[in-house]
Design a protein around this motif. Structure first.
Motif: not given
Lengths: 303, 131
Positions: A189-203
Motif C-alpha cells: 500500500s505504501l509503495m502504491t501510494v508512492v507510485g500514485v505520488g509519482g503519477l502526481a509528479m508526472i502530472g
C-alpha cells in the motif's frame, strides 16, 4: 375376733415355672423339617409384585435401599427372580457409587438366582416349589448372566488405574503479529501510494512544463528583458521536466512494487484466512475519488 | 508261602476296594473320586442316587445332625430334598437322621448330586469339590 390371714396361693409363678420346664427342652430339640408351603408361579408372582412395587420407586433415587429390600425379600421367599432383581439393584448402586462391594453383591445375588432357576428345571426339584412358569426360566437365566457380566466388567473398570485425562491441546498462539500477509499489504500500500505520488509528479511536471512552454511562446523577443525572462522560464521548464521524469521513475517503481506486494499480501491473507478463519485480517480497499476540480483514487486499509 | 498270605492279600484288597467306594473323610482339599468328602464315617454319600417321592415324604425321627457344607475351590448353592437350602459358605443345616436328596450346583453346573445318609446327632462336614 382374730382375723386369720390366709396366705394366698400364687398360681402364676408355678404355672410359669411349669411352662418353662416344658418349653426349654422343646426349644433345644431340633426342629423337624417344616412342612414347606407349596409355591406356584401364580402365588410367587403375587408376592413378588408387592416387593417389586415397593422397590421400583427407590431404584433411581436409592438403588442401595432398593437392593437391600429386594435382597431381604429374596432370602425370605427364595424367589430366583427377586435374587436377580436384587443383583440388578446392587449393580446400579455399584456403578453409581463406584462401590466394589456392591458389585460383588450383585454377582452373588444374580448367581444365587441362576442357581435356583436352574435347579427348578431339574428333576430333583420339588414340583410343588416352582416360582416361575416354564417359559420364564431362559429369560431370567439370561438376565442373571448379564448382571454378572456387567458387574465383572464394572469391577474390572474400577480396578484399572485411573488414567489422567489427555491434555487438551491448546491452539498455539503465534508470537507477534499473525503471518497473514499484513506486512506485505502494508508495504504494498505504501509503495502504491508512492507510485500514485509519482503519477502526481508526472502530472505536475507536465503541467508546469506546458505552462513554461506557453510562457516562452508568449514572450516578446523584442523585449529588453527577453533573455532574462527566457532563461527564467527555461529554468522552470527544465525543472518541470525533471519533476515529470522523476515522477515517471517513482510511479513505475512505486506502482510496480506496490501492486506486486499487494497481490502477494492478499494471496497470503487468503491462505491464512482459509487456515485460521476470518476473524482477523487486514483489509485494503481502493475507491475512486472524484470532486470539483480533482479526481483520483483513495486507498484505505486496516492492518 | 503260607496259607496266611492269600488271606492277608484278600483282606488288603477288600480294604482297598471298600476304601475306594466310601467317600473320603472331609479334609481341606477333597480328593475323593466322587467329589464329595464327609467328616463322619457314619454318614454315607451315594452319588447320583435319588429318593422317590415316597422316600422324600417319609418321616425322619431322631436327634438332628448339624450339617455344614463347604465347597473346595469355588461357590455353589445347596438344595436339599428338592428345595433351596442355602449358598456356601452360609449353609449350616440341622437335618434329621436318614436319607436326604442333595444337589449342589454353581449356576447350571452340577457339582454334586446324590443321597446323603445323615447320622443321628452330632455334626457332619460335607466338602464338595468344585471342578
Amino acid at each position: 375376733m382374730i382375723a386369720h390371714s390366709i396366705p394366698a396361693t400364687r398360681p402364676v409363678p408355678k404355672l410359669a415355672a411349669a411352662l418353662l420346664a416344658v418349653t426349654l427342652p422343646i426349644t433345644t430339640l431340633p426342629l423337624p423339617a417344616l412342612a414347606a408351603e407349596d409355591v406356584t408361579p401364580a402365588r410367587a408372582a403375587g408376592v413378588r409384585k408387592t416387593v417389586q412395587d415397593r422397590a421400583k420407586p427407590m431404584l433411581s433415587s436409592d438403588p442401595g435401599g432398593a437392593a437391600s429390600l429386594l435382597s431381604t425379600e429374596a432370602k425370605k421367599t427364595n424367589d430366583p427372580l427377586l435374587f436377580i432383581d436384587a443383583g440388578e439393584a446392587y449393580l446400579a448402586e455399584g456403578v453409581a457409587e463406584r462401590d466394589k462391594a456392591a458389585l460383588e453383591q450383585a454377582i452373588e445375588h444374580a448367581s444365587i438366582g441362576i442357581d435356583i432357576a436352574a435347579f427348578q428345571q431339574d428333576p430333583r426339584c420339588d414340583p410343588a416349589w416352582q416360582h416361575l412358569d416354564a417359559g420364564e426360566y431362559d429369560r431370567e437365566l439370561t438376565r442373571g448372566k448379564k448382571v454378572i457380566e456387567d458387574s465383572e466388567k464394572a469391577i474390572a473398570d474400577l480396578d484399572k488405574p485411573v488414567e489422567a485425562p489427555p491434555p487438551v491441546e491448546e491452539p498455539k498462539k503465534e508470537k507477534g503479529t499473525p503471518r497473514d500477509g499484513r506486512g506485505l499489504i502494508a508495504g504494498g500500500s505504501l509503495m502504491t501510494v508512492v507510485g500514485v505520488g509519482g503519477l502526481a509528479m508526472i502530472g505536475a511536471g507536465l503541467a508546469l512544463s506546458s505552462k513554461a512552454q506557453k510562457d516562452v511562446d508568449a514572450l516578446d523577443p523584442s523585449a529588453i528583458d527577453f533573455d532574462a525572462q527566457f532563461a527564467d522560464i527555461d529554468k522552470r521548464g527544465k525543472t518541470a521536466n525533471v519533476v515529470a521524469y522523476a515522477g515517471i521513475g517513482v510511479a513505475a517503481v512505486g506502482l510496480g512494487v506496490g501492486i506486486a506486494l499487494l497481490a502477494l499480501g492478499v494471496k497470503k491473507r487468503k491462505a491464512y484466512r482459509a487456515e485460521h478463519g476470518a476473524s482477523e485480517s487486514a483489509r485494503v480497499h481502493v475507491a475512486p475519488a472524484l470532486g470539483y476540480g480533482y479526481g483520483g483514487l483513495t486507498l484505505g486499509g486496516r492492518f | 508261602m503260607s496259607f496266611r498270605t492269600p488271606a492277608v492279600l484278600t483282606a488288603l484288597a477288600l480294604a482297598l476296594a471298600v476304601g475306594a467306594a466310601a467317600p473320603a473323610r472331609a479334609a481341606a482339599a477333597c480328593s475323593d473320586a466322587s467329589g464329595v468328602c464327609l467328616s463322619d464315617d457314619k454318614a454315607k454319600w451315594e452319588p447320583d442316587a435319588s429318593l422317590s417321592a415316597k422316600q422324600l415324604k417319609a418321616k425322619r425321627k431322631g436327634p438332628a445332625c448339624k450339617v455344614a457344607f463347604e465347597i473346595d475351590g469355588g461357590r455353589g448353592s445347596v438344595f436339599v430334598n428338592g428345595r433351596y437350602a442355602g449358598t456356601v459358605p452360609n449353609v449350616n443345616l440341622s437335618l434329621l437322621p436318614g436319607k436326604h436328596d442333595i444337589q449342589v450346583r454353581d449356576g447350571q453346573k452340577i457339582l454334586a448330586e446324590g443321597v446323603l445318609t445323615v447320622p443321628k446327632g452330632g455334626s457332619l462336614q460335607v466338602t464338595v469339590r468344585h471342578g
